[in-house]
Design a protein around this motif. Structure first.
Motif, PDB file in Angstrom:
ATOM      1  N   ARG A  29       0.846  -1.199   0.000  1.00 30.78           N
ATOM      2  CA  ARG A  29       0.000   0.000   0.000  1.00 30.78           C
ATOM      3  C   ARG A  29       0.879   1.246   0.000  1.00 30.78           C
ATOM      4  NH1 ARG A  29      -5.507  -0.096   1.701  1.00 30.78           N
ATOM      5  NH2 ARG A  29      -6.178  -2.237   1.972  1.00 30.78           N
ATOM      6  N   ALA A  30       0.533   2.184  -0.836  1.00 27.93           N
ATOM      7  CA  ALA A  30       1.305   3.420  -0.911  1.00 27.93           C
ATOM      8  C   ALA A  30       0.953   4.319   0.275  1.00 27.93           C
ATOM      9  CB  ALA A  30       1.016   4.149  -2.218  1.00 27.93           C
ATOM     10  N   LYS A  37       4.928  10.912  -5.991  1.00 25.71           N
ATOM     11  CA  LYS A  37       5.322  10.508  -4.638  1.00 25.71           C
ATOM     12  C   LYS A  37       5.368   8.992  -4.497  1.00 25.71           C
ATOM     13  CE  LYS A  37       3.607  14.576  -2.218  1.00 25.71           C
ATOM     14  NZ  LYS A  37       2.652  15.064  -1.224  1.00 25.71           N
ATOM     15  N   VAL A  38       4.408   8.308  -5.089  1.00 23.22           N
ATOM     16  CA  VAL A  38       4.389   6.843  -5.035  1.00 23.22           C
ATOM     17  C   VAL A  38       5.594   6.277  -5.783  1.00 23.22           C
ATOM     18  CG1 VAL A  38       3.110   4.784  -5.727  1.00 23.22           C
ATOM     19  CG2 VAL A  38       1.907   6.709  -4.701  1.00 23.22           C
ATOM     20  N   HIS A  39       5.916   6.869  -6.916  1.00 19.34           N
ATOM     21  CA  HIS A  39       7.076   6.434  -7.682  1.00 19.34           C
ATOM     22  C   HIS A  39       8.357   6.609  -6.865  1.00 19.34           C
ATOM     23  CE1 HIS A  39       9.579   5.576 -11.129  1.00 19.34           C
ATOM     24  NE2 HIS A  39      10.224   6.730 -10.955  1.00 19.34           N
ATOM     25  N   LEU A  40       8.479   7.738  -6.189  1.00 17.65           N
ATOM     26  CA  LEU A  40       9.640   7.984  -5.337  1.00 17.65           C
ATOM     27  C   LEU A  40       9.698   6.979  -4.182  1.00 17.65           C
ATOM     28  CD1 LEU A  40      12.040   9.874  -4.955  1.00 17.65           C
ATOM     29  CD2 LEU A  40      10.586  11.284  -3.485  1.00 17.65           C
ATOM     30  N   GLU A  41       8.540   6.640  -3.618  1.00 17.96           N
ATOM     31  CA  GLU A  41       8.491   5.626  -2.560  1.00 17.96           C
ATOM     32  C   GLU A  41       8.980   4.276  -3.072  1.00 17.96           C
ATOM     33  OE1 GLU A  41       5.298   3.535   0.477  1.00 17.96           O
ATOM     34  OE2 GLU A  41       4.576   4.889  -1.069  1.00 17.96           O
ATOM     35  N   HIS A  42       8.588   3.914  -4.276  1.00 20.91           N
ATOM     36  CA  HIS A  42       9.028   2.641  -4.859  1.00 20.91           C
ATOM     37  C   HIS A  42      10.533   2.650  -5.114  1.00 20.91           C
ATOM     38  CE1 HIS A  42       4.749   1.508  -6.412  1.00 20.91           C
ATOM     39  NE2 HIS A  42       4.877   1.374  -5.112  1.00 20.91           N
ATOM     40  N   ILE A  43      11.057   3.773  -5.542  1.00 16.59           N
ATOM     41  CA  ILE A  43      12.502   3.874  -5.765  1.00 16.59           C
ATOM     42  C   ILE A  43      13.249   3.706  -4.449  1.00 16.59           C
ATOM     43  CG2 ILE A  43      14.352   5.472  -6.393  1.00 16.59           C
ATOM     44  CD1 ILE A  43      12.506   6.494  -8.619  1.00 16.59           C
ATOM     45  N   PHE A  44      12.777   4.372  -3.385  1.00 12.21           N
ATOM     46  CA  PHE A  44      13.415   4.223  -2.074  1.00 12.21           C
ATOM     47  C   PHE A  44      13.322   2.787  -1.568  1.00 12.21           C
ATOM     48  CE2 PHE A  44      12.793   8.960  -1.012  1.00 12.21           C
ATOM     49  CZ  PHE A  44      14.072   9.251  -1.453  1.00 12.21           C
ATOM     50  N   SER A  45      12.204   2.133  -1.832  1.00  6.14           N
ATOM     51  CA  SER A  45      12.054   0.729  -1.430  1.00  6.14           C
ATOM     52  C   SER A  45      13.048  -0.156  -2.169  1.00  6.14           C
ATOM     53  CB  SER A  45      10.626   0.250  -1.705  1.00  6.14           C
ATOM     54  OG  SER A  45       9.709   0.969  -0.936  1.00  6.14           O
TER      55      SER A  45
END
Length: 83
Positions: A29-30, A37-45
């Motif tokens: 879940r984002a 922002k979701v894309h950046l979260e996926h990159i950090f993950s």
């Protein structure tokens, strides 16, 4: 048969990576709204997973946590009661 095994290895690797991503970073879940922002979260993950894997590789620790099946757990419990 060889092609099937190669495809299955690839699929198993992808599923293992997704399982690890969900377990470590909770990426199912984002946390944010908005595509950027979701894309950046996926990159950090992804970066976090790579760092975890590098650390395990540098220190010689295996990443896989083997799962114990239901029947094996029952057998282990039975052995523990018998002892």
């Amino acid at each position: 048969m060889k092609r099937y095994k190669d495809k299955y290895k690839l699929r198993a690797g992808v599923e293992g990576t997704m399982r690890q991503a969900v377990a470590v970073t909770g990426v199912r879940r984002a946390r944010y709204r908005g595509l950027a922002k979701v894309h950046l979260e996926h990159i950090f993950s992804a970066v976090a997973l790579n760092l975890i894997r590098l650390d395990a590789w540098w220190n010689g620790h295996p990443l896989d946590r083997t799962r114990t099946g239901h029947l094996a757990r029952l057998e282990l419990a039975e052995l523990a009661l018998a002892a």
